[in-house]
Design a protein around this motif. Structure first.
Motif, PDB file in Angstrom:
ATOM      1  N   ALA A   1      -3.708   3.515   4.130  1.00  0.00           N
ATOM      2  CA  ALA A   1      -2.812   2.427   3.721  1.00  0.00           C
ATOM      3  C   ALA A   1      -2.849   1.279   4.719  1.00  0.00           C
ATOM      4  O   ALA A   1      -2.919   0.096   4.342  1.00  0.00           O
ATOM      5  CB  ALA A   1      -1.391   2.955   3.558  1.00  0.00           C
TER       6      ALA A   1
ATOM      7  N   LEU B   1      -5.671  -1.383   4.637  1.00  0.00           N
ATOM      8  CA  LEU B   1      -5.596  -2.471   3.655  1.00  0.00           C
ATOM      9  C   LEU B   1      -4.819  -3.669   4.181  1.00  0.00           C
ATOM     10  O   LEU B   1      -4.754  -4.701   3.518  1.00  0.00           O
ATOM     11  CB  LEU B   1      -4.936  -1.958   2.372  1.00  0.00           C
ATOM     12  CG  LEU B   1      -5.769  -0.950   1.571  1.00  0.00           C
ATOM     13  CD1 LEU B   1      -4.908  -0.300   0.487  1.00  0.00           C
ATOM     14  CD2 LEU B   1      -6.993  -1.614   0.965  1.00  0.00           C
TER      15      LEU B   1
ATOM     16  N   ALA C   1       0.856  -1.186   0.000  1.00  0.00           N
ATOM     17  CA  ALA C   1       0.000   0.000   0.000  1.00  0.00           C
ATOM     18  C   ALA C   1       0.886   1.228   0.000  1.00  0.00           C
ATOM     19  O   ALA C   1       1.925   1.256   0.659  1.00  0.00           O
ATOM     20  CB  ALA C   1      -0.941   0.011   1.204  1.00  0.00           C
TER      21      ALA C   1
END
Length: 269
Positions: A175, A178, A105
């Motif tokens: 980020a 994820l 990410a």
């Protein structure tokens, strides 16, 4: 080695006549922080974007432990074949890029938040739309992460209501939501006012201390010195020197590295 998470070999990339990357090699081990330093235009961001498929190299290989393993040279060769070969090559290239993004990410320089969505909706976009995580689960995780970076009270705010540092912390949370194996940071503090840089670097240091695997493109040399396990100095699209921060910053072996550090650390001399 068993603890190696990602290996990149021979990464090449040109934009027209501009040969940006010239055979870059990179290895990242689990729980390690790798810092990429160098002047603007040295290829650092292109390396980072190549690791998660946002950029398609002309040649080279990127392999995650457990997959995927992407041979960009084979993709380039397929692009010159017949119609059927090109079609299959394009399909495989798209799948390869998606597979790389499944393992990593990115935290961008300019936040890249959706301006018309709340903080919470920005954070849960990826988990719900890409990973198909149930909304209630994604919301619970997002709230935990926002609280962790001191933004619990901003879940219903819009990006324009946040400071630059707060926006970047939301970018980091997005980020993290994820749950990637690898976090990629592309100069995450370069667009911030100086007084806001510290709050973002503090979050990044906490992530490093917790064992997150990170590759960071940065001009914050003090952060690289204190937090990174390995530093790579890029110049002209090649890795000129790599090593532990103590070696790179105190006794670099290459003259190009010494000149770069001297310009950055002693700009008025």
């Amino acid at each position: 080695m068993p603890d190696t998470l990602l290996t990149a070999r021979g990464i090449e990339k040109s934009f027209g006549e501009n040969h940006v990357l010239r055979g870059v090699d990179l290895e990242v081990r689990r729980g390690e922080v790798v810092a990429l330093i160098g002047a603007s235009g040295s290829g650092k961001t292109t390396v980072l974007r190549s690791l998660n498929g946002l950029e398609t190299p002309d040649a080279g290989m990127v392999e995650f432990n457990g997959g995927p393993a992407v041979d960009f040279g084979a993709q380039a060769a397929a692009a010159t074949g017949g119609w059927g070969v090109r079609r299959e090559g394009a399909r495989q290239a798209k799948a390869d890029r998606a597979a790389l993004r499944d393992r990593s990410a990115m935290v961008f320089q300019h936040h890249n938040l959706f301006p018309h969505r709340t903080v919470l909706d920005n954070v849960i976009e990826g988990p719900t739309q890409v990973k198909r995580i149930p909304r209630a689960t994604a919301v619970g995780r997002a709230e935990e992460l926002l609280a962790r970076v001191g933004l619990a009270d901003k879940r219903d705010a819009y990006p324009h209501e946040l400071s630059g540092g707060q926006q970047q912390r939301v970018g980091i949370v997005r980020a993290l939501a994820l749950e990637p194996d690898l976090l990629l940071f592309d100069e995450p503090t370069s667009a911030l006012d100086p007084e806001l840089v510290g709050e973002v670097l503090s979050v990044m240091k906490e992530l490093a201390d917790e064992g997150w695997t990170m590759v960071v493109v940065t001009h914050e040399l003090q952060f690289a010195r204190q937090v990174a396990d390995e530093v790579l100095f890029l110049d002209g699209g090649v890795v000129v020197e790599r090593g532990a921060p103590a070696q790179i910053f105190s006794d670099p072996a290459e003259e190009r590295t010494r000149r770069f550090l001297d310009r950055i650390l002693h700009p008025l001399d």
